[in-house]
Write a protein that holds these residues in place. Structure first.
Motif, PDB file in Angstrom:
ATOM      1  N   SER A   1       0.824  -1.205   0.000  1.00  0.00           N
ATOM      2  CA  SER A   1       0.000   0.000   0.000  1.00  0.00           C
ATOM      3  C   SER A   1       0.862   1.261   0.000  1.00  0.00           C
ATOM      4  CB  SER A   1      -0.914  -0.007   1.226  1.00  0.00           C
ATOM      5  OG  SER A   1      -1.671   1.180   1.306  1.00  0.00           O
ATOM      6  N   ALA A   2       1.918   1.274   0.830  1.00  0.00           N
ATOM      7  CA  ALA A   2       2.770   2.458   0.921  1.00  0.00           C
ATOM      8  C   ALA A   2       3.543   2.691  -0.374  1.00  0.00           C
ATOM      9  CB  ALA A   2       3.742   2.302   2.090  1.00  0.00           C
ATOM     10  N   MET A   3       4.095   1.637  -0.948  1.00  0.00           N
ATOM     11  CA  MET A   3       4.928   1.793  -2.138  1.00  0.00           C
ATOM     12  C   MET A   3       4.099   2.146  -3.370  1.00  0.00           C
ATOM     13  SD  MET A   3       7.983   1.352  -0.979  1.00  0.00           S
ATOM     14  CE  MET A   3       8.977   1.151  -2.464  1.00  0.00           C
ATOM     15  N   SER A   4       2.942   1.533  -3.506  1.00  0.00           N
ATOM     16  CA  SER A   4       2.137   1.730  -4.716  1.00  0.00           C
ATOM     17  C   SER A   4       1.586   3.145  -4.824  1.00  0.00           C
ATOM     18  CB  SER A   4       0.985   0.721  -4.750  1.00  0.00           C
ATOM     19  OG  SER A   4       0.115   0.885  -3.653  1.00  0.00           O
ATOM     20  N   GLU A   5       1.648   3.927  -3.744  1.00  0.00           N
ATOM     21  CA  GLU A   5       1.199   5.315  -3.807  1.00  0.00           C
ATOM     22  C   GLU A   5       2.122   6.184  -4.650  1.00  0.00           C
ATOM     23  OE1 GLU A   5       0.505   7.114  -0.067  1.00  0.00           O
ATOM     24  OE2 GLU A   5      -1.156   5.781   0.497  1.00  0.00           O
ATOM     25  N   TRP A   6       3.407   5.777  -4.799  1.00  0.00           N
ATOM     26  CA  TRP A   6       4.344   6.653  -5.497  1.00  0.00           C
ATOM     27  C   TRP A   6       5.297   5.952  -6.462  1.00  0.00           C
ATOM     28  CZ3 TRP A   6       9.447   5.689  -3.989  1.00  0.00           C
ATOM     29  CH2 TRP A   6       9.605   5.009  -2.787  1.00  0.00           C
ATOM     30  N   THR A   7       5.263   4.609  -6.536  1.00  0.00           N
ATOM     31  CA  THR A   7       6.133   3.929  -7.489  1.00  0.00           C
ATOM     32  C   THR A   7       5.606   2.546  -7.827  1.00  0.00           C
ATOM     33  OG1 THR A   7       8.407   3.187  -7.924  1.00  0.00           O
ATOM     34  CG2 THR A   7       7.593   2.913  -5.686  1.00  0.00           C
TER      35      THR A   7
ATOM     36  N   SER B   1       6.499  -3.518  13.330  1.00  0.00           N
ATOM     37  CA  SER B   1       6.608  -2.429  14.307  1.00  0.00           C
ATOM     38  C   SER B   1       7.065  -1.114  13.676  1.00  0.00           C
ATOM     39  CB  SER B   1       7.573  -2.819  15.431  1.00  0.00           C
ATOM     40  OG  SER B   1       8.878  -3.021  14.915  1.00  0.00           O
ATOM     41  N   GLN B   2       7.440  -1.134  12.386  1.00  0.00           N
ATOM     42  CA  GLN B   2       7.962   0.052  11.714  1.00  0.00           C
ATOM     43  C   GLN B   2       7.079   0.393  10.520  1.00  0.00           C
ATOM     44  OE1 GLN B   2      11.661  -1.855  10.964  1.00  0.00           O
ATOM     45  NE2 GLN B   2      12.565  -1.294  12.922  1.00  0.00           N
ATOM     46  N   ASP B   3       6.820   1.662  10.316  1.00  0.00           N
ATOM     47  CA  ASP B   3       5.831   2.117   9.343  1.00  0.00           C
ATOM     48  C   ASP B   3       6.428   2.254   7.940  1.00  0.00           C
ATOM     49  OD1 ASP B   3       3.736   3.199   7.971  1.00  0.00           O
ATOM     50  OD2 ASP B   3       3.487   4.944   9.284  1.00  0.00           O
ATOM     51  N   PRO B   4       5.998   1.439   6.982  1.00  0.00           N
ATOM     52  CA  PRO B   4       6.518   1.550   5.612  1.00  0.00           C
ATOM     53  C   PRO B   4       6.227   2.887   4.945  1.00  0.00           C
ATOM     54  CG  PRO B   4       5.353  -0.535   5.929  1.00  0.00           C
ATOM     55  CD  PRO B   4       5.052   0.321   7.117  1.00  0.00           C
ATOM     56  N   MET B   5       5.287   3.666   5.476  1.00  0.00           N
ATOM     57  CA  MET B   5       5.014   4.980   4.892  1.00  0.00           C
ATOM     58  C   MET B   5       6.229   5.909   4.972  1.00  0.00           C
ATOM     59  SD  MET B   5       1.956   4.923   3.637  1.00  0.00           S
ATOM     60  CE  MET B   5       1.547   6.660   3.425  1.00  0.00           C
TER      61      MET B   5
ATOM     62  N   ILE C   1      15.825  10.240   9.952  1.00  0.00           N
ATOM     63  CA  ILE C   1      14.506  10.835  10.102  1.00  0.00           C
ATOM     64  C   ILE C   1      13.860  10.194  11.326  1.00  0.00           C
ATOM     65  CG2 ILE C   1      14.303  11.193   7.606  1.00  0.00           C
ATOM     66  CD1 ILE C   1      12.253   8.925   7.564  1.00  0.00           C
ATOM     67  N   PRO C   2      12.925  10.883  11.978  1.00  0.00           N
ATOM     68  CA  PRO C   2      12.339  10.317  13.203  1.00  0.00           C
ATOM     69  C   PRO C   2      11.424   9.128  12.933  1.00  0.00           C
ATOM     70  CG  PRO C   2      11.301  12.410  12.640  1.00  0.00           C
ATOM     71  CD  PRO C   2      12.460  12.258  11.717  1.00  0.00           C
ATOM     72  N   LEU C   3      11.488   8.143  13.816  1.00  0.00           N
ATOM     73  CA  LEU C   3      10.689   6.924  13.728  1.00  0.00           C
ATOM     74  C   LEU C   3       9.696   6.864  14.878  1.00  0.00           C
ATOM     75  CD1 LEU C   3      10.134   3.931  12.755  1.00  0.00           C
ATOM     76  CD2 LEU C   3      11.971   3.266  14.340  1.00  0.00           C
ATOM     77  N   ILE C   4       8.470   6.504  14.560  1.00  0.00           N
ATOM     78  CA  ILE C   4       7.502   6.136  15.601  1.00  0.00           C
ATOM     79  C   ILE C   4       7.451   4.622  15.623  1.00  0.00           C
ATOM     80  CG2 ILE C   4       5.117   6.270  16.388  1.00  0.00           C
ATOM     81  CD1 ILE C   4       4.889   8.982  15.060  1.00  0.00           C
ATOM     82  N   LEU C   5       8.096   4.034  16.616  1.00  0.00           N
ATOM     83  CA  LEU C   5       8.174   2.582  16.739  1.00  0.00           C
ATOM     84  C   LEU C   5       6.904   2.070  17.394  1.00  0.00           C
ATOM     85  CD1 LEU C   5      10.004   0.042  16.418  1.00  0.00           C
ATOM     86  CD2 LEU C   5      10.762   0.460  18.774  1.00  0.00           C
ATOM     87  N   ARG C   6       6.176   1.209  16.689  1.00  0.00           N
ATOM     88  CA  ARG C   6       4.904   0.687  17.187  1.00  0.00           C
ATOM     89  C   ARG C   6       5.081  -0.755  17.667  1.00  0.00           C
ATOM     90  NH1 ARG C   6       0.171   3.211  16.022  1.00  0.00           N
ATOM     91  NH2 ARG C   6      -0.538   1.669  17.541  1.00  0.00           N
TER      92      ARG C   6
END
Length: 269
Positions: A41-47, A113-117, A223-228
């Protein structure tokens, strides 16, 4: 300013390059399905010029089957180790394979735990003249959600100590596995060190990678990470005391000349 505009254009050009998202995985059947969907989902938004590479490090669950099933609906590829060899071995396999036919290699943990966005911003930052971009827990705006307080304490103390001893410009988080690399930099690293570009097989391999990149004067940024950690369903595989000891071994080795680091007989374990 014209310089800032030039950097922005370079960042945009990086988004057109071939990108491999590589994940080492060991018994991740609980977290991997959701993460693969999030990456797609994250990748297909821009490539459309990307692939997902999962290195299954001898899992005993459905990890390999999940990747093979996902390949029917997304550009996913599987490499399997016949037995569990450790995170470092999976990273060696995955980085060597990804660097061969990509322009950018992104690594992240397979535990969701890490956001592909964040990948888009990391790739854009590479275009600003950096060789590696780290999603960092120690930049302003970063958060660690669901991480046990004792683990947070240990990671922050260890990070502060490493920063004091190492002093790699642009780096505060030496151990997070969520990174974007220029593939040409990885190829240079592998050419210089051979298979010893990663010698550690445990979690300290991520620290070792940065020490070796520093010795090649690779430029780093964060860059800052929000670790979930609260999204992670599987159990943690880190053995804290052993990992801390291997950090000490890795740090000691990192001060040796490159010729010693590529020869285990000279530099020890």
């Amino acid at each position: 300013p014209s310089g800032e505009i030039a950097y922005l254009k370079q960042g945009e050009k990086m988004l057109d390059r071939k990108i491999t998202v590589m994940m080492p995985a060991y018994n991740e059947e609980k977290d991997l399905p959701g993460l693969l969907d999030r990456i797609q989902s994250a990748m297909s938004e821009w490539t459309n010029n990307y692939q997902i590479l999962v290195v299954d490090d001898g899992s005993h669950d459905r990890t390999a089957q999940i990747v093979n099933e996902a390949a029917a609906r997304m550009p996913a590829k599987l490499i399997q180790h016949p037995q569990n060899m450790g995170l470092g071995a999976a990273m060696r396999t995955g980085l060597k394979a990804a660097a061969q036919d990509s322009d950018v290699v992104v690594t992240l943990d397979a535990d969701n735990s890490q956001d592909p966005m964040l990948i888009k911003s990391m790739v854009e930052r590479l275009g600003e003249g950096f060789d590696v971009v780290i999603a960092s827990r120690f930049q302003p705006g970063a958060q660690e959600i669901g991480v046990p307080p004792f683990r947070i304490f240990l990671s922050h103390v260890a990070s502060a100590g490493i920063r004091t001893l190492v002093g790699y410009q642009g780096v505060r988080d030496y151990t997070c596995g969520f990174r974007a690399y220029k593939a040409e930099t990885l190829r240079h690293l592998i050419q210089t060190f051979g298979d010893h570009f990663i010698r550690e097989n445990g979690f300290s391999c991520m620290f070792e990678l940065l020490l070796n990149l520093r010795s090649l004067n690779a430029r780093a940024s964060e860059i800052p990470l929000i670790l979930r950690y609260d999204l992670k369903e599987g159990a943690s595989k880190m053995r804290i005391l052993r990992t801390m000891w291997r950090y000490v071994v890795t740090l000691t080795r990192g001060y040796l000349p490159i010729s010693w680091r590529v020869d285990p007989k000279r530099s020890g374990a």
